[in-house]
Write a protein that holds these residues in place. Sequence first.
Motif, PDB file in Angstrom:
ATOM      1  N   GLU A   1       0.839  -1.194   0.000  1.00 52.96           N
ATOM      2  CA  GLU A   1       0.000   0.000   0.000  1.00 52.96           C
ATOM      3  C   GLU A   1       0.877   1.249   0.000  1.00 52.96           C
ATOM      4  OE1 GLU A   1      -3.510  -0.410   2.955  1.00 52.96           O
ATOM      5  OE2 GLU A   1      -2.129  -2.050   3.319  1.00 52.96           O
ATOM      6  N   THR A   2       0.316   2.357  -0.484  1.00 45.99           N
ATOM      7  CA  THR A   2       1.050   3.618  -0.475  1.00 45.99           C
ATOM      8  C   THR A   2       1.003   4.238   0.918  1.00 45.99           C
ATOM      9  OG1 THR A   2       0.662   4.064  -2.796  1.00 45.99           O
ATOM     10  CG2 THR A   2       0.996   5.970  -1.389  1.00 45.99           C
ATOM     11  N   HIS A   3       2.124   4.776   1.344  1.00 46.81           N
ATOM     12  CA  HIS A   3       2.163   5.468   2.632  1.00 46.81           C
ATOM     13  C   HIS A   3       2.637   6.903   2.444  1.00 46.81           C
ATOM     14  CE1 HIS A   3       1.259   1.734   4.543  1.00 46.81           C
ATOM     15  NE2 HIS A   3       2.306   1.166   3.988  1.00 46.81           N
ATOM     16  N   PRO A   4       1.700   7.868   2.548  1.00 39.70           N
ATOM     17  CA  PRO A   4       2.072   9.274   2.440  1.00 39.70           C
ATOM     18  C   PRO A   4       2.755   9.720   3.744  1.00 39.70           C
ATOM     19  CG  PRO A   4      -0.294   9.036   2.813  1.00 39.70           C
ATOM     20  CD  PRO A   4       0.241   7.659   2.719  1.00 39.70           C
ATOM     21  N   TRP A   5       4.068   9.824   3.717  1.00 41.20           N
ATOM     22  CA  TRP A   5       4.769  10.074   4.977  1.00 41.20           C
ATOM     23  C   TRP A   5       4.766  11.549   5.335  1.00 41.20           C
ATOM     24  CZ3 TRP A   5       5.118   6.416   8.244  1.00 41.20           C
ATOM     25  CH2 TRP A   5       5.749   6.694   9.458  1.00 41.20           C
TER      26      TRP A   5
ATOM     27  N   HIS B   1       4.346  10.518  10.953  1.00 44.53           N
ATOM     28  CA  HIS B   1       3.396   9.438  10.705  1.00 44.53           C
ATOM     29  C   HIS B   1       2.955   9.326   9.256  1.00 44.53           C
ATOM     30  CE1 HIS B   1      -0.262  12.063  10.473  1.00 44.53           C
ATOM     31  NE2 HIS B   1       0.433  12.849  11.278  1.00 44.53           N
ATOM     32  N   CYS B   2       2.236   8.270   8.989  1.00 49.24           N
ATOM     33  CA  CYS B   2       1.620   8.078   7.690  1.00 49.24           C
ATOM     34  C   CYS B   2       0.357   8.926   7.662  1.00 49.24           C
ATOM     35  CB  CYS B   2       1.269   6.606   7.498  1.00 49.24           C
ATOM     36  SG  CYS B   2       0.426   6.314   5.933  1.00 49.24           S
ATOM     37  N   HIS B   3       0.148   9.654   6.544  1.00 45.46           N
ATOM     38  CA  HIS B   3      -1.050  10.492   6.468  1.00 45.46           C
ATOM     39  C   HIS B   3      -2.230   9.778   5.816  1.00 45.46           C
ATOM     40  CE1 HIS B   3      -3.306  14.197   6.854  1.00 45.46           C
ATOM     41  NE2 HIS B   3      -2.306  14.649   7.573  1.00 45.46           N
ATOM     42  N   ASN B   4      -2.099   8.473   5.611  1.00 46.14           N
ATOM     43  CA  ASN B   4      -3.300   7.695   5.374  1.00 46.14           C
ATOM     44  C   ASN B   4      -3.827   7.497   6.797  1.00 46.14           C
ATOM     45  OD1 ASN B   4      -5.107   5.471   5.198  1.00 46.14           O
ATOM     46  ND2 ASN B   4      -4.291   5.102   3.144  1.00 46.14           N
ATOM     47  N   LEU B   5      -4.815   8.287   7.188  1.00 46.14           N
ATOM     48  CA  LEU B   5      -5.114   8.418   8.610  1.00 46.14           C
ATOM     49  C   LEU B   5      -5.522   7.111   9.295  1.00 46.14           C
ATOM     50  CD1 LEU B   5      -6.662  11.973   8.400  1.00 46.14           C
ATOM     51  CD2 LEU B   5      -4.372  11.341   9.143  1.00 46.14           C
ATOM     52  N   PRO B   6      -6.276   6.225   8.631  1.00 47.51           N
ATOM     53  CA  PRO B   6      -6.516   4.935   9.283  1.00 47.51           C
ATOM     54  C   PRO B   6      -5.206   4.170   9.551  1.00 47.51           C
ATOM     55  CG  PRO B   6      -8.087   5.258   7.518  1.00 47.51           C
ATOM     56  CD  PRO B   6      -7.072   6.371   7.412  1.00 47.51           C
ATOM     57  N   HIS B   7      -4.234   4.285   8.666  1.00 53.76           N
ATOM     58  CA  HIS B   7      -2.949   3.620   8.926  1.00 53.76           C
ATOM     59  C   HIS B   7      -2.328   4.177  10.207  1.00 53.76           C
ATOM     60  CE1 HIS B   7      -2.053   2.547   4.424  1.00 53.76           C
ATOM     61  NE2 HIS B   7      -3.225   2.117   4.841  1.00 53.76           N
ATOM     62  N   ALA B   8      -2.409   5.495  10.354  1.00 48.57           N
ATOM     63  CA  ALA B   8      -1.755   6.137  11.490  1.00 48.57           C
ATOM     64  C   ALA B   8      -2.499   5.873  12.789  1.00 48.57           C
ATOM     65  CB  ALA B   8      -1.639   7.635  11.248  1.00 48.57           C
TER      66      ALA B   8
ATOM     67  N   GLY C   1      -1.313   2.050  13.698  1.00 51.12           N
ATOM     68  CA  GLY C   1      -0.062   2.117  14.451  1.00 51.12           C
ATOM     69  C   GLY C   1       1.108   2.764  13.744  1.00 51.12           C
ATOM     70  N   MET C   2       0.871   3.318  12.525  1.00 54.41           N
ATOM     71  CA  MET C   2       1.986   3.865  11.745  1.00 54.41           C
ATOM     72  C   MET C   2       2.268   5.315  12.146  1.00 54.41           C
ATOM     73  SD  MET C   2       2.284   3.128   7.730  1.00 54.41           S
ATOM     74  CE  MET C   2       3.182   1.612   7.448  1.00 54.41           C
ATOM     75  N   MET C   3       2.748   5.481  13.367  1.00 53.34           N
ATOM     76  CA  MET C   3       2.921   6.826  13.914  1.00 53.34           C
ATOM     77  C   MET C   3       3.991   6.763  14.993  1.00 53.34           C
ATOM     78  SD  MET C   3      -0.072   9.304  15.243  1.00 53.34           S
ATOM     79  CE  MET C   3      -0.981   8.138  16.213  1.00 53.34           C
TER      80      MET C   3
HETATM   81 CU    CU Z   1       0.255   4.329   5.455  1.00 53.69          CU
END
Ligand code: CU
Length: 664
Positions: A573-577, A627-634, A638-640
């Motif tokens: 998946e893409t992760h907008p950092w 964090h990742c700005h795919n907010l559900p990811h963050a 836990g991507m934060m």
């Molecule tokens: Cu992400």
Amino acid sequence: MTTGLWIILDHVVALLCTTAWFGSGVALTLRRTRLALACLVAAVLVTLVRVGTVAILAGRGWWFAQEKALLELPLLGAAGAAAVVLAGRKLLTTRRGQGSGASLGGVVSVFTAAYAALAGLVATFLVGYPLTVGTALITISLVCAGALLTARVVTSTADNTADVDIAQIPEDRGAISRRRFLAWTSGAVMVTAAGAGTGLSFLPAESVTRGGGPGRSSRTAVSVADLRGADSPAPGGTVRRHILTAKKATVRLPSGREIDAWTYDGEVPGPAITATKGDLIEVRLRNADIEDGLTLHWHGYDVPCGEDGAPGVTQPVVTPGAEFVYRFRADQVGTYWYHTHHASHIGVRKGLYGTLVVQPRDGQRADEQSAPQQVDLTLPVHTFDGTVVIAGRDGQTEQPASPGASVRLRLINTDSDPHRIVLAGTPFRISAVDGRDLNQPGDVSDIGLRLPAGGRFDLVFVMPDTAVAVVVDDDLTGGLRLRPPGGASARIGDTSALPELDLLRYGAPAAAPFDPRKADRHFTMVLDRGVAMVDGRPAYAHTVNGRGHPSIPDQLVAEGDIVRFTVVNRSLETHPWHLHGHPVLLLSRDGTPSTGSPLWVDTFDVRPGETWEVAFRATNPGIWMNHCHNLPHAHQGGMMLRLCYDGVTTPFGGSHGRSPGHGH
Ligand code: CU
Ligand code: C2O
């Protein structure tokens, strides 16, 4: 072929490999000699192909292949070699008409290879990078346990069916008790190893990484609560005062559609905040009825840390009835936005966002001075239940613009996924990305722009005497049309085939204000999916270096450091950092250096298999979310993590989103 595709191909090969080894084992127990032999040959071949795919991945970056090269392949290689020797030879002689094809050693070794292949696949999906001793111990013990169990089952069925070939010669009592002893001890060793591995996996991580720089110093601590913004404008500036009351509201879109939104002040997007450079922005946030609580985060705006709106870190969450006052100087010109930072995967999606635009003080921009008319539109793009809403309007909207007018379109992606933007009908320039001006951006046309989650593009052009269209995600029924008064409406063709502009090669290079090669600290973040603890619970999480928030170690920096990030995406998946408080300078993608204008961004899209190098100077003390700005990811995933300046402390608990009185 991209690394992302190699990752997928490697998964496919691993799956085939597992299937072939299992196939061979099953065929062997069923006495299907030819099939067993065919599967065995296939398994060996696919295993060799796997060695190739892993080698290629390792060539793209060790992060992509570490656990495969150090654990999966050695384990599979050992078991596979044993299988070839023990089962292969036997199968060949059987095919020539002698023997029954299966021996205990043969069956067990083929199944062990299958378990090893499966364990490798599972380890990649559940754990990934970095490989730990704990993971290795667990994996090896599981494979060995599988081997023992298989041996057990095979011998007992063979005993029962008096299968001569498998049970071979009847053993004496001594041999049987020796075999028992062996089985028990190896079982005990495996259980211990697995236990130790599990124990190791639950050990808490180091709470801090230093990135090669010095550790914490003994300097006197300053609290984020004291890192607040100025309380007066710069000379000549004014105070821009807003009171934003967060509340639930039913918002009616132009199409008549109603959405149950969470709003700042009953509007979606929230009130537009504008200022001229040097003004003081003061926003009093009140919470009427957002039970979950909220904050206000100034996305991309490098405010002092105490104004950053990270609940539990820079302030308490604003609960119903409470308020918080944000105050800072508008020192940065450009296009930004604000949004809640509390459980924002829900709050932002439901409408808790708005725009922030700061104009330069000295009148017009140089390139706009002689223009007869100026059109300056701020266009946040947001998706409500699958409908794209631009600046609060759904469907297609029209906007008059006189020919010759100087137009600036400020596109803001307030969603969690990237949007593809096409500006059709005129050549244009991307004059700014994430609020920061580019160096000598050239004219482009017939091109798609990929706007990452949270990102902004300022598109400028001179209005032609024909219509111009902003097309979002190639949807010709929506978007925005700029039309000269009385002019014909735009006839726009299919935009989906237009190539995508590579911003790393757009505009002209310029010297960086620091030498990114002389970094004081260097942090690597490997993004993946796996089993990790998120907010104290095990989850199939979006991980950074195998861990989830808040168990990802803090990154420690000192004021003045040049900091470098390597961000690697191992996932599909893409992760907008996104780093708070600082723009980062993009240095390279997949080892190819940026050759265009310096790009200072606050979000960069790391697509599957990509590796980005970025750098920044640590000049804004605080504790910053990274964090990742795919907010559900963050927020769910836990991507934060936190970037912490040496000597800065927080009185708010320190764990994002878990300030007193609230749990997720
Ligand atoms: Cu992400
Ligand atoms: Cu736009 Cu941490 O957020």
